[in-house]
Every structure is written in structure tokens, then in C-alpha cells.
Design a protein around this motif. Sequence first.
Motif, mmCIF file in Angstrom:
data_model
loop_
_atom_site.group_PDB
_atom_site.id
_atom_site.type_symbol
_atom_site.label_atom_id
_atom_site.label_comp_id
_atom_site.label_asym_id
_atom_site.label_seq_id
_atom_site.Cartn_x
_atom_site.Cartn_y
_atom_site.Cartn_z
ATOM 1 N N GLY A 40 -0.522 7.213 -6.411
ATOM 2 C CA GLY A 40 -1.182 6.804 -5.000
ATOM 3 C C GLY A 40 -0.704 7.978 -4.081
ATOM 4 N N GLU A 41 -1.385 8.090 -3.149
ATOM 5 C CA GLU A 41 -1.119 9.119 -1.995
ATOM 6 C C GLU A 41 -1.284 8.853 -0.703
ATOM 7 O OE1 GLU A 41 -3.375 12.733 -3.766
ATOM 8 O OE2 GLU A 41 -5.084 11.833 -2.855
ATOM 9 N N MET A 42 -0.962 9.790 0.120
ATOM 10 C CA MET A 42 -1.100 9.325 1.798
ATOM 11 C C MET A 42 -2.458 9.222 1.666
ATOM 12 S SD MET A 42 1.821 9.285 2.493
ATOM 13 C CE MET A 42 1.823 8.803 4.270
ATOM 14 N N ALA A 98 4.668 14.122 4.973
ATOM 15 C CA ALA A 98 4.075 13.747 3.691
ATOM 16 C C ALA A 98 2.261 13.883 4.149
ATOM 17 C CB ALA A 98 4.286 12.198 3.662
ATOM 18 N N VAL A 99 2.080 13.745 5.238
ATOM 19 C CA VAL A 99 0.623 13.721 5.606
ATOM 20 C C VAL A 99 -0.024 15.334 5.436
ATOM 21 C CG1 VAL A 99 -1.210 13.662 7.323
ATOM 22 C CG2 VAL A 99 0.467 11.871 7.114
ATOM 23 N N TYR A 100 0.965 16.310 6.059
ATOM 24 C CA TYR A 100 0.711 17.651 5.827
ATOM 25 C C TYR A 100 0.405 18.191 4.181
ATOM 26 C CZ TYR A 100 1.599 22.724 6.589
ATOM 27 O OH TYR A 100 1.840 24.205 6.876
ATOM 28 N N LEU A 113 -8.124 15.965 2.770
ATOM 29 C CA LEU A 113 -6.968 15.790 2.012
ATOM 30 C C LEU A 113 -7.099 15.911 0.564
ATOM 31 C CD1 LEU A 113 -5.946 12.400 3.958
ATOM 32 C CD2 LEU A 113 -4.654 14.616 3.774
ATOM 33 N N GLY A 114 -6.516 16.730 -0.163
ATOM 34 C CA GLY A 114 -6.670 17.098 -1.617
ATOM 35 C C GLY A 114 -5.370 16.916 -2.160
ATOM 36 N N TYR A 115 -5.289 17.459 -3.591
ATOM 37 C CA TYR A 115 -3.949 17.326 -4.301
ATOM 38 C C TYR A 115 -3.168 18.265 -3.420
ATOM 39 C CZ TYR A 115 -0.647 18.198 -7.711
ATOM 40 O OH TYR A 115 0.585 18.333 -8.492
ATOM 41 N N ARG A 116 -2.073 17.806 -2.762
ATOM 42 C CA ARG A 116 -0.971 18.393 -2.109
ATOM 43 C C ARG A 116 -1.509 19.417 -0.991
ATOM 44 N NH1 ARG A 116 0.329 14.861 -4.039
ATOM 45 N NH2 ARG A 116 1.764 14.379 -5.724
ATOM 46 N N THR A 117 -2.603 19.064 -0.298
ATOM 47 C CA THR A 117 -3.220 19.815 0.784
ATOM 48 C C THR A 117 -4.199 18.920 1.794
ATOM 49 O OG1 THR A 117 -4.636 21.900 1.161
ATOM 50 C CG2 THR A 117 -5.545 20.570 -0.552
ATOM 51 N N GLY A 124 0.953 -1.177 -0.037
ATOM 52 C CA GLY A 124 0.069 0.056 -0.103
ATOM 53 C C GLY A 124 0.878 1.263 0.055
ATOM 54 N N LEU A 125 2.152 1.050 0.436
ATOM 55 C CA LEU A 125 2.743 2.280 0.595
ATOM 56 C C LEU A 125 3.962 2.206 -0.428
ATOM 57 C CD1 LEU A 125 3.758 3.217 4.436
ATOM 58 C CD2 LEU A 125 3.019 4.644 2.559
#
Length: 303
Positions: free
Chosen positions: A147-149, A137-139, A175-179, A123-124
Amino acid sequence: MSLFDLEQAAKIAGLYGAEVLYDEPMKAHTTFRIGGTCEMMIKINCEALLRELIVCCRSNGIPYYIVGRGSNILVSDKGLKGIVLLIGADFAAAHISGEVIECQAGASLGAVCSLALENSLSGLEFAYGIPGTVGGAVYMNAGAYGGEMSDVIISCRCIDKNGEIKTFTRDKMELGYRTSVFLRGGYCITSVSMKLEKGNPSAIKERMDTLMSRRKAKQPLEYPSAGSTFKRPSGDYAARLIEESRLKGVSVGDAQVSEKHSGFIINKGDASFDDVCRLIEQVKEKVYSDSGIMLECEVLIME
Ligand SMILES: Cc1cc2nc3c(=O)[nH]c(=O)nc-3n(C[C@H](O)[C@H](O)[C@H](O)COP(=O)(O)OP(=O)(O)OC[C@H]3O[C@@H](n4cnc5c(N)ncnc54)[C@H](O)[C@@H]3O)c2cc1C
């Protein structure tokens, strides 16, 4: 802010046995290798210390900056007044319970990916090769290769601006694209729980190795940078637009639009904060005048 205020913070750090550094060059703590000194840096080693320091800074008007691996920031050459709270190797424990990985925010993504592999958890894989901490990475809701966090997070503990400890479940993280809600609300993440699934270790390793090879082939990893300088504009790619505007290889001082991957601005040796900022502006202006698309920075400026 007086020296007395900073000393109060140093005293708190001392009570927790945390390392305190003075006039520490930020270029040693950023993957761009750019940035002047910070007045004080405290290496966070537990959540209670982080909480006390945030409360101390806010009640004394001391500016503070949360820094993980420094892989998505550009720090001013003038340095940072106040305190850098470094969330890294001293706050990086991780453990596995069934298919859940729980880790402190300073754990590196690389180490957590390796732990997942050792325990046959999948998954990671997408995150292997992203050179940040789990907190960072979560921030940023970091992501790559589909994939994304947000695909793996279940919950996070964090500290708000008033020093209150909060737990967010994924549905509340925006959680959105880089936000994320953490970026928008100025929360400091202290620990993260991620749910993976049982997988075949050779397949997990193969996927990680494939993605790492792709990175090495496509990205200018031989130079300091902060990864992709710009966010992906809707329906297009920053690198494509930059190339179409004939900006590949363009430099300001030692800052250069990478010849290998136009989406990266690299530091060819001794690039300054101003060199990078001027190059970013030049790229944005030219791309806008050629395509009508205004690129937005993914790299965060700290000054
Ligand atoms: C070569 C290279 C490749 C990269 N590839 C990718 C990629 O494929 N995908 C991708 O998404 N990114 C990529 N990046 C960017 C970067 O690695 C990620 O954004 C990473 O998640 C940032 O983590 P960090 O710990 O380095 O955060 P930092 O750069 O230290 O900080 C970034 C921001 O997060 C905040 N922050 C850090 N830790 C915390 C915390 N615990 N709580 C609250 N706020 C915090 C900081 O205040 C800052 O605003 C790449 C960077 C490089 C240099």
C-alpha cells in the motif's frame, strides 16, 4: 541573515502563541538520533503561522527547513543555520466525516491509523508502524506491504514557496515511488484528506498487528535509524544487493549496515553524520562495482 531577522520570525511565532526554541539539538528530533543544533526551531501550531513564517524567511533570505517526525532525514552534525519549522504534535488535529479523514500535517500516522480503526475504517493498515507524520508521508508518498499514501489521499492543502495557499487533488500530485509534486516543487503540506472504506474492525486490527509483528521480526527497531536507507532499485531489492556484496554488518564508526536487515543503516550509539555518509558511499560503490546497479538514497540529507 542577522539576529534581527531571526527575532522577526520569533515575534511572529509569539503572536500565534507558538513555542520557539534556540540552539535545539536536532538529534532530539530525528529517529537517527544524529544532528547538531539548529539556530531556531518554531513549533508550528496553525497554517496561518506557517504561511507568515515562510514569507518572512523568503523575504529576509533566512534558510528554513520543514521537519515532521524526522524519521526520513539525516541532519549534519554542523547543525542547521536558520529556522526549523517543526510540523508535529502542535499541529496534529484529525477528524472523521463519514469515510473521509481530514488531518493537519503534523498528525502522526500511528494516531491516524488508530483513529481509522476506532471508526471501523479500512485502507490505512499498511501505514501502521511507519513512524512519520501525515505531511511527511504524503511528501514522500510513503508506503509498505503493498500500500502507499497515493491509495488513500483525496486532496492536500499546501503552501508554495511564495506563501500562496494551494489545494491539490490526487491527480495533480504526481505521486510515484517515494516522490510527489510536493517534494519536487518544495511545497509545504498543511492538511490532508484521505478516503477510506467501511471495514470490519477485528480484520483491520488483525492486519495492523500482523504488519507490526513483521516489522518487529525483520527490522532493527531496537536501534535508531531512518528506515530503509536506499530506494528499491527497479526489479530488485537494495537489501538483497547489499547482502550479495557482503556488506551486512559493515561499520564506519558507530554507523552499521544492520545485521538484521541490510537495507537499514543503524546508529549503534554515537554515530556521526560523517560516519553515515561514508558508509552510504561505501555501500553504493561496492554494490555498483559488483552488480552495475547504482543505489539511490531514500533518506534525505539536511545540512
Ligand atoms: C523504523 C522506520 C521504519 C520506516 N518504515 C517506512 C516504511 O515502511 N515505508 C516508508 O515509506 N517509509 C518508512 N520510513 C521512513 C519515514 O518514516 C517516512 O518516510 C515518513 O513518511 C517520513 O515522515 P516524517 O514526518 O518523519 O518526515 P521527516 O523525516 O521529518 O521529513 C522527510 C521529508 O519530508 C519533508 N516534510 C516533512 N513534513 C512535511 C510537510 N508537512 N510538508 C512538506 N514537506 C514535509 C521534510 O522537509 C523532509 O524533506 C521508516 C522510518 C523508520 C525510522
